[in-house]
Every structure is written in C-alpha cells, then in structure tokens.
Motif scaffolding. Structure first.
Motif: not given
Ligand SMILES: C[S@@+](CC[C@H](N)C(=O)[O-])C[C@H]1O[C@@H](n2cnc3c(N)ncnc32)[C@H](O)[C@@H]1O
Length: 182
Positions: A30, A32-34, A55, A57, A82, A89, A91, A95-96, A99
């Motif tokens: 899982q 996350l790309e910010v 995910t 963002l 998102r 954030l 979430f 969750s990840f 990141l």
C-alpha cells in the motif's frame, strides 16, 4: 503548468524507472504518493505493485484528474485518488507501507504538520522516500531534508543519486520485521 512536469528531457535528470526502482516495496504494498502532480512518476510505481494500491494525493484536483487519466490510459486500475493538503492526511493510522514524494517536499508550507502526518499514516518500519531534483525552484538539499526527518523521529537509511538529483529513503522506527520488503 503541468506540461513542465512532463517534459521528455526530465527523464534524463530523474526518470520514472529510477524513482520506482528506489522504492523497495513488495508487489502487494500500500503506497501513498503525496503531490502526485500529473503522474510523471505514478505509472511506473503502480506497475510495480500489481497486487497493491497506489493512493495519489494532491492539493489540486486538476492535477489529480490528469494523473488518473494517465494511469487509466496505461491500463492500470490499482490506484485511488484523494484531494487533500499534505498537512492533514485523510487516512487511518498505519495505512501505508511506503509514502513517496518527488519535487514536493520544498513546496509543502506546513512541513512539520506533514511529517507528523507521514509518521502517523505509515506502518511501523514503513518507508518515507523523498526525491528532489534540479531545476525545481523549491529544491531542498539532502542534508537539510535528513535533518528535518530526524527531528521527526525518522531514521535516514540511504541517499541515492547525486547532489542535485537524489532520493533520500528513511524509515519510521518500529519493532519486528520490515513492512517494506526487499
Ligand atoms: C512540482 S509538482 C511535482 C509533481 C510530481 N510529484 C512530479 O514530480 O511530477 C508539486 C505538486 O505537489 C502538489 N502540492 C504542493 N503542496 C502540496 C500540499 N501541501 N499537499 C498536497 N499536494 C501539494 C502540487 O499541487 C503539485 O501537483
């Protein structure tokens, strides 16, 4: 201005393969790309986690729409989007597995809030991967980024690349086996 992010020559400075190859995640991770922007790096990362989810963002909905279109046209479905500010954030805790952000760290106005949130949404032993490269006007040198991360309890693991185009990988402390994989 998103076309600037997609200039073909950008790959000579920091290619999508390079960034994705520096993210040691399992195929079911899982991630996350910010600040995914128009998705220059997102496609290659999503391809490497076929059993996981990327995910995306971004604070700008227009960027997220471009990014989603890029992944869809590449035949990818393992992603969600998102719209949010990195300082808060949306979430659950832990969750990840990882990141990552590329040419975004220097742009985030409330950096301390972002790093607290990054720590919260990562699992123990999760990976925080920050890539910066010139000529981004908000470029931050690796040693300054490392100091910020340490102040928030992250452990810098390695800096890959060179002075003006690098990836700094850091770990959120935790006990037991790494969630990140090899
Ligand atoms: C220079 S672009 C980089 C986009 C992409 N990572 C790339 O390298 O092609 C920075 C992106 O970060 C987003 N961004 C800036 N500040 C942000 C914040 N506080 N929270 C979420 N996204 C942010 C911008 O909307 C923009 O899409």
């Amino acid at each position: 201005m998103s076309w600037v992010l997609d200039l073909p020559g950008r790959g000579l400075i920091m290619s999508a393969r390079t960034v994705a190859g520096r993210l040691p995640v399992r195929p079911d991770a899982q991630v996350l790309e910010v600040g995914s922007g128009s998705g220059y790096y997102s496609v290659e990362v999503a391809r490497r986690i076929p059993d996981g989810t990327l995910t995306l963002l971004d604070i700008q909905p227009e960027m997220l729409a471009k990014c989603a279109a890029k992944l869809t046209s590449a035949g990818l479905e393992n992603f969600t989007t998102r719209q949010a500010d990195g300082k808060s954030l949306p979430f659950d805790d832990g969750s990840f597995d990882a990141l990552f952000l590329v040419t975004v760290f220097g742009e985030i106005a409330e950096r301390d809030a972002f790093l607290r949130e990054a720590d919260r949404v990562l699992r123990p032993n999760g990976l925080l991967s920050i890539t910066e490269h010139h000529p981004d006007p908000d470029f931050e040198p690796a040693h300054e980024v490392a100091e910020c991360l340490k102040a928030h309890g992250f452990v810098p693991l390695q800096t890959l690349g060179w002075r003006w185009a690098y990836t700094l990988n850091a770990s959120k402390p935790g006990v037991g086996e790494s969630q990140v994989g090899h």
